[in-house]
Scaffold this active site. Sequence first.
Site, mmCIF file in Angstrom:
data_model
loop_
_atom_site.group_PDB
_atom_site.id
_atom_site.type_symbol
_atom_site.label_atom_id
_atom_site.label_comp_id
_atom_site.label_asym_id
_atom_site.label_seq_id
_atom_site.Cartn_x
_atom_site.Cartn_y
_atom_site.Cartn_z
ATOM 1 N N TYR A 108 -4.845 1.564 -14.887
ATOM 2 C CA TYR A 108 -3.887 2.045 -15.866
ATOM 3 C C TYR A 108 -4.136 3.535 -16.091
ATOM 4 O O TYR A 108 -5.268 3.948 -16.334
ATOM 5 C CB TYR A 108 -4.011 1.303 -17.196
ATOM 6 N N ASP A 118 -2.989 11.793 -3.916
ATOM 7 C CA ASP A 118 -4.230 11.621 -3.180
ATOM 8 C C ASP A 118 -5.329 11.064 -4.085
ATOM 9 O O ASP A 118 -6.056 10.138 -3.707
ATOM 10 C CB ASP A 118 -4.666 12.928 -2.511
#
Length: 158
Positions: A108, A118
Amino acid sequence: MNVRVDGTRNAARGSRQATPSAAAGALLVDASATRVRAAALRGRSLDAIRDWPPDVASVPPVGVAPSRVLVANTGGATTATRLAAAVRAAWRIDAEFVAPRTEVARLYCAEPHAVGVDRWLGMIAASQRADRDAFVVVTCGAVLAVDLVDGGGRHRGS
């Protein structure tokens, strides 16, 4: 030399030894502002990483055409447009661009737009191995980033 997703190495394959019977897998693409690289994922094996042609107008040789092309793009809109067109022209499939989301798997992140794709993918990969433990992901690209994730899967910042 091929590297498996679990980190082990397979015996070397010839660079152009793909055959029609080989399973078509996904082509994983890492596009940055300075270069584009790709590797074919077949099952749990990751083929050698190949540089994409510098103009991004054509595709690298990958043997068997991929069934999917998954792109992590930090190279901007022009790079994305060129990649999408090259993939469409070569294999008649649409490139799929990965982007951070508020929640995925057990992670989360309150502000996914603040985390580059990335770094987000690194956290997803690490979460698969952390098994509910807290972890740290260090990425070294154009900038050095250290991301902290607690045992509950909440991104605590960098």
